[in-house]
Design a protein around this motif. Structure first.
Motif, PDB file in Angstrom:
ATOM      1  N   VAL A 309     -48.255  10.487 -43.394  1.00 30.51           N
ATOM      2  CA  VAL A 309     -49.635  10.376 -42.918  1.00 30.51           C
ATOM      3  C   VAL A 309     -49.791  11.084 -41.578  1.00 30.51           C
ATOM      4  O   VAL A 309     -50.802  11.755 -41.324  1.00 30.51           O
ATOM      5  CB  VAL A 309     -50.058   8.901 -42.817  1.00 30.51           C
ATOM      6  CG1 VAL A 309     -51.446   8.778 -42.170  1.00 30.51           C
ATOM      7  CG2 VAL A 309     -50.068   8.253 -44.202  1.00 30.51           C
ATOM      8  N   GLN A 310     -48.776  10.965 -40.716  1.00 30.31           N
ATOM      9  CA  GLN A 310     -48.852  11.630 -39.414  1.00 30.31           C
ATOM     10  C   GLN A 310     -48.951  13.146 -39.585  1.00 30.31           C
ATOM     11  O   GLN A 310     -49.714  13.816 -38.871  1.00 30.31           O
ATOM     12  CB  GLN A 310     -47.616  11.282 -38.569  1.00 30.31           C
ATOM     13  CG  GLN A 310     -47.683  11.800 -37.137  1.00 30.31           C
ATOM     14  CD  GLN A 310     -48.855  11.216 -36.367  1.00 30.31           C
ATOM     15  OE1 GLN A 310     -49.011   9.992 -36.292  1.00 30.31           O
ATOM     16  NE2 GLN A 310     -49.684  12.082 -35.774  1.00 30.31           N
ATOM     17  N   PHE A 329     -49.548   4.770 -54.710  1.00 29.34           N
ATOM     18  CA  PHE A 329     -50.932   4.999 -54.312  1.00 29.34           C
ATOM     19  C   PHE A 329     -51.330   4.020 -53.213  1.00 29.34           C
ATOM     20  O   PHE A 329     -51.915   4.390 -52.193  1.00 29.34           O
ATOM     21  CB  PHE A 329     -51.885   4.799 -55.502  1.00 29.34           C
ATOM     22  CG  PHE A 329     -51.637   5.711 -56.676  1.00 29.34           C
ATOM     23  CD1 PHE A 329     -50.985   6.920 -56.532  1.00 29.34           C
ATOM     24  CD2 PHE A 329     -52.082   5.352 -57.933  1.00 29.34           C
ATOM     25  CE1 PHE A 329     -50.774   7.761 -57.611  1.00 29.34           C
ATOM     26  CE2 PHE A 329     -51.889   6.179 -59.028  1.00 29.34           C
ATOM     27  CZ  PHE A 329     -51.225   7.383 -58.876  1.00 29.34           C
ATOM     28  N   VAL A 330     -51.007   2.745 -53.444  1.00 31.58           N
ATOM     29  CA  VAL A 330     -51.383   1.691 -52.493  1.00 31.58           C
ATOM     30  C   VAL A 330     -50.628   1.858 -51.178  1.00 31.58           C
ATOM     31  O   VAL A 330     -51.193   1.702 -50.092  1.00 31.58           O
ATOM     32  CB  VAL A 330     -51.114   0.304 -53.106  1.00 31.58           C
ATOM     33  CG1 VAL A 330     -51.269  -0.794 -52.054  1.00 31.58           C
ATOM     34  CG2 VAL A 330     -52.052   0.053 -54.289  1.00 31.58           C
ATOM     35  N   ARG A 331     -49.355   2.215 -51.272  1.00 30.74           N
ATOM     36  CA  ARG A 331     -48.539   2.386 -50.067  1.00 30.74           C
ATOM     37  C   ARG A 331     -49.125   3.474 -49.155  1.00 30.74           C
ATOM     38  O   ARG A 331     -49.208   3.306 -47.932  1.00 30.74           O
ATOM     39  CB  ARG A 331     -47.111   2.738 -50.483  1.00 30.74           C
ATOM     40  CG  ARG A 331     -46.048   2.554 -49.395  1.00 30.74           C
ATOM     41  CD  ARG A 331     -44.669   2.726 -50.016  1.00 30.74           C
ATOM     42  NE  ARG A 331     -44.416   1.682 -50.982  1.00 30.74           N
ATOM     43  CZ  ARG A 331     -43.668   1.833 -52.077  1.00 30.74           C
ATOM     44  NH1 ARG A 331     -43.133   3.009 -52.348  1.00 30.74           N
ATOM     45  NH2 ARG A 331     -43.472   0.832 -52.895  1.00 30.74           N
ATOM     46  N   LEU A 332     -49.547   4.581 -49.761  1.00 28.42           N
ATOM     47  CA  LEU A 332     -50.123   5.658 -48.966  1.00 28.42           C
ATOM     48  C   LEU A 332     -51.474   5.239 -48.379  1.00 28.42           C
ATOM     49  O   LEU A 332     -51.765   5.519 -47.210  1.00 28.42           O
ATOM     50  CB  LEU A 332     -50.293   6.908 -49.825  1.00 28.42           C
ATOM     51  CG  LEU A 332     -50.820   8.152 -49.098  1.00 28.42           C
ATOM     52  CD1 LEU A 332     -49.883   8.551 -47.954  1.00 28.42           C
ATOM     53  CD2 LEU A 332     -51.002   9.311 -50.073  1.00 28.42           C
ATOM     54  N   ALA A 333     -52.294   4.549 -49.166  1.00 27.96           N
ATOM     55  CA  ALA A 333     -53.597   4.094 -48.675  1.00 27.96           C
ATOM     56  C   ALA A 333     -53.430   3.135 -47.497  1.00 27.96           C
ATOM     57  O   ALA A 333     -54.179   3.198 -46.516  1.00 27.96           O
ATOM     58  CB  ALA A 333     -54.372   3.419 -49.803  1.00 27.96           C
ATOM     59  N   GLN A 334     -52.447   2.256 -47.598  1.00 26.25           N
ATOM     60  CA  GLN A 334     -52.208   1.308 -46.502  1.00 26.25           C
ATOM     61  C   GLN A 334     -51.755   2.029 -45.240  1.00 26.25           C
ATOM     62  O   GLN A 334     -52.194   1.698 -44.131  1.00 26.25           O
ATOM     63  CB  GLN A 334     -51.154   0.281 -46.934  1.00 26.25           C
ATOM     64  CG  GLN A 334     -51.665  -0.684 -47.998  1.00 26.25           C
ATOM     65  CD  GLN A 334     -50.560  -1.574 -48.563  1.00 26.25           C
ATOM     66  OE1 GLN A 334     -49.370  -1.233 -48.496  1.00 26.25           O
ATOM     67  NE2 GLN A 334     -50.945  -2.699 -49.129  1.00 26.25           N
ATOM     68  N   ALA A 335     -50.887   3.040 -45.395  1.00 26.82           N
ATOM     69  CA  ALA A 335     -50.415   3.793 -44.234  1.00 26.82           C
ATOM     70  C   ALA A 335     -51.567   4.569 -43.587  1.00 26.82           C
ATOM     71  O   ALA A 335     -51.629   4.697 -42.354  1.00 26.82           O
ATOM     72  CB  ALA A 335     -49.300   4.754 -44.649  1.00 26.82           C
ATOM     73  N   MET A 336     -52.481   5.067 -44.393  1.00 25.37           N
ATOM     74  CA  MET A 336     -53.648   5.755 -43.855  1.00 25.37           C
ATOM     75  C   MET A 336     -54.501   4.818 -43.001  1.00 25.37           C
ATOM     76  O   MET A 336     -54.939   5.173 -41.905  1.00 25.37           O
ATOM     77  CB  MET A 336     -54.494   6.333 -45.001  1.00 25.37           C
ATOM     78  CG  MET A 336     -53.887   7.536 -45.699  1.00 25.37           C
ATOM     79  SD  MET A 336     -54.973   8.075 -47.051  1.00 25.37           S
ATOM     80  CE  MET A 336     -54.149   9.591 -47.546  1.00 25.37           C
ATOM     81  N   GLN A 338     -53.553   2.033 -41.544  1.00 24.79           N
ATOM     82  CA  GLN A 338     -52.809   1.623 -40.348  1.00 24.79           C
ATOM     83  C   GLN A 338     -52.857   2.675 -39.253  1.00 24.79           C
ATOM     84  O   GLN A 338     -52.844   2.348 -38.061  1.00 24.79           O
ATOM     85  CB  GLN A 338     -51.351   1.319 -40.736  1.00 24.79           C
ATOM     86  CG  GLN A 338     -51.191   0.073 -41.594  1.00 24.79           C
ATOM     87  CD  GLN A 338     -49.826  -0.008 -42.260  1.00 24.79           C
ATOM     88  OE1 GLN A 338     -48.962   0.849 -42.042  1.00 24.79           O
ATOM     89  NE2 GLN A 338     -49.619  -1.039 -43.076  1.00 24.79           N
ATOM     90  N   GLN A 339     -52.924   3.938 -39.647  1.00 30.65           N
ATOM     91  CA  GLN A 339     -52.933   5.011 -38.654  1.00 30.65           C
ATOM     92  C   GLN A 339     -54.337   5.562 -38.392  1.00 30.65           C
ATOM     93  O   GLN A 339     -54.496   6.551 -37.686  1.00 30.65           O
ATOM     94  CB  GLN A 339     -52.011   6.152 -39.108  1.00 30.65           C
ATOM     95  CG  GLN A 339     -50.542   5.717 -39.202  1.00 30.65           C
ATOM     96  CD  GLN A 339     -49.598   6.901 -39.287  1.00 30.65           C
ATOM     97  OE1 GLN A 339     -49.724   7.851 -38.516  1.00 30.65           O
ATOM     98  NE2 GLN A 339     -48.655   6.849 -40.211  1.00 30.65           N
ATOM     99  N   GLY A 340     -55.347   4.914 -38.954  1.00 32.17           N
ATOM    100  CA  GLY A 340     -56.711   5.325 -38.708  1.00 32.17           C
ATOM    101  C   GLY A 340     -57.030   6.709 -39.253  1.00 32.17           C
ATOM    102  O   GLY A 340     -57.865   7.425 -38.693  1.00 32.17           O
TER     103      GLY A 340
END
Length: 489
Positions: A309-310, A329-336, A338-340
């Motif tokens: 995501v960074q 899919f969910v893991r990436l959405a959650q990381a997005m 969390q990092q705004g």
């Protein structure tokens, strides 16, 4: 940036492998048995009610409508392994399989000259289904077998004369997520069933050669491997070919998010078909006019998506797609979240169209868009064939969850009976295969977008849905858009 997350992932040819990757399986096809699986047997013959049918020494049904009896091959693991508890049909009642709704009668040709053959007796036509029920991911494609069983029950009730006086009987096989088992199942099927219908397996190449050699018609939910797609007697109700990419998603992004289209990212799980498709898709979309600044694999064992995501943030990426399965899919959405990071577009394939996606993702998947090639279940009231599938699934297996693969297994069963009935007295394996080869733009009475079953080309039509308020809702028109195919290698 807007929260209009539009997501592209993979053609369904890769989906089976992605589900395995999502669960952490890194087993090669030949490793499944050694890791604790079991080999396949002769399958289980079931009637319209899903119960075992009495069979003779040759494995053929002795009669239909009897009490449960013996099974051929002694392998009960290939039968109905799911629970029969849970809610009933959509209207709140609890009909048995003989009490479900009727659909339109199947048009039949003349039965003059009809001859029995493999899988056909004076009273029955036995079809087979080989799907992954056990293995590293238990129940992986149980929905495909459930949908086929539901169609058999529906057909036998709605068409009391059957096909030239013969009732349909289903023989279930468990392919166990294993190439050698897939091969053994199809060796048995060559002798004991007329055609394979609605099958779905992650490793479906094992039985491809023997299926073609014995002339066994194989109308699958979809073909996953190149070997199965090349098999001359094998067809997918969902026609997907690796390297043939539908243009609808790229065109949607180019039209509605032109800036994001020029700074796009494709992430993919670095395993099997996911890795292949995660790189082929951006190639096709680039030919269509998009520009990808990030194309990057993610290891199956990776749980920390923050670095990915960074990178997307640092590159100013406006369009993101990921080739994977619901947990990823969910893991990436959650990381997005969390990092705004909120890209203009975040696109996913139809495997995300399941209740688990919303229940696991919650607010983090709000705004995600999914491309679809079948009628969403929320719109069943406008699609009689969709309602038939949903109602008969509940009638034959109360509490079962309908899904992407079940839709196309039902479609495969519909294609089989309509084609076989029209052939009438000319029905045999060779004539059935020949007729399927001529089938193009197949929709199963409007159940899904047109599929190029006989020519074996990827379908050209999609529509979009979006997650809003914790529900799947249409994005734009509820009609399909058909923009052609881009081919890459």
């Amino acid at each position: 940036m807007s929260r209009s997350r539009t997501r592209v992932a993979t053609a369904s040819v890769a989906l089976a492998m992605l589900l395995l990757s999502a669960c952490g399986s890194q087993l090669a096809p030949g490793d499944v048995v050694a890791a604790g699986g079991t080999t396949g047997g002769g399958g289980v013959v079931v009637g319209a009610d899903g119960q075992p049918v009495v069979t003779g020494d040759d494995g053929m049904p002795v009669t239909t409508g009897t009490d449960p009896g013996t099974t051929s091959g002694g392998d009960t693991s290939g039968g109905d392994t799911g629970s029969d508890s849970g809610p009933g049909p959509q209207d709140g009642s609890d009909p048995g399989p003989e009490e479900g709704p009727d659909g339109p009668p199947v048009k039949a040709g003349s039965c003059d000259g009809f001859k029995n053959g493999p899988g056909i007796t004076d009273t029955t036509i036995t079809i087979g289904n080989s799907s992954d029920i056990s293995g590293p991911v238990p129940g992986l494609f149980e929905s495909a077998q459930d949908a086929t069983k539901a169609f058999v029950a529906y057909f036998n009730k709605s068409n009391p004369d059957g096909i030239c006086g013969r009732t349909l009987v289903l023989k279930n096989y468990d392919s166990r997520t294993d190439d050698p088992t897939d091969q053994r199942n199809h060796v048995d099927a060559c002798e004991n069933v007329f055609a394979m219908v609605g099958s779905m397996s992650a490793f479906d190449s094992g039985g491809a050669a023997v299926t073609e050699e014995c002339g066994l018609p194989d109308l699958r939910s979809a073909g996953v491997t190149g070997a199965r797609q090349k098999c001359a007697t094998c067809f997918g109700a969902q026609s997907t070919i690796a390297g043939e990419v539908n243009n609808v998603v790229a065109d949607h992004v180019l039209k509605n998010f032109p800036d994001a289209a020029q700074n796009a990212a494709s992430l993919y799980i670095n395993a099997g078909a996911a890795a292949e498709n995660g790189q082929l898709q951006p190639k096709a979309m680039t030919k269509r006019g998009m520009r990808f600044t990030v194309v990057r694999g993610i290891e199956v064992s990776e749980f920390n998506y923050a670095p990915y995501v960074q990178q997307l943030k640092d590159e100013g990426v406006g369009y993101v797609q990921i080739t994977g399965a619901i947990p990823q899919f969910v893991r990436l959405a959650q990381a997005m979240t969390q990092q705004g990071y909120d890209p203009d577009v975040f696109m996913i394939d139809p495997t995300a169209y399941e209740p688990d996606f919303i229940s696991q993702g919650g607010k983090d998947v709000e705004g995600v868009t999914i491309y679809m090639n079948f009628v969403p279940f929320e719109e069943a009231s406008s699609s009689p064939e969709t309602k038939l599938y949903l109602d008969w699934l509940q009638a034959t297996k109360p509490g079962a969850t309908p899904d992407f693969f079940g839709v196309f297994s039902w479609s495969a069963a519909r294609l089989f009976v309509e084609t076989a009935a029209k052939l009438g007295g000319d029905l045999n394996r060779a004539s059935l295969v020949d007729a399927i080869r001529k089938t193009d733009n197949w929709t199963a009475n409007g159940l899904h977008a047109p599929q190029r079953v006989g020519p074996k080309h990827t379908g050209e039509c999609f529509r979009l849905i979006q997650v809003k308020g914790g529900k799947f809702v249409p994005l734009g028109s509820t009609k399909y858009t058909c923009n052609g195919i881009t081919t890459v290698s």
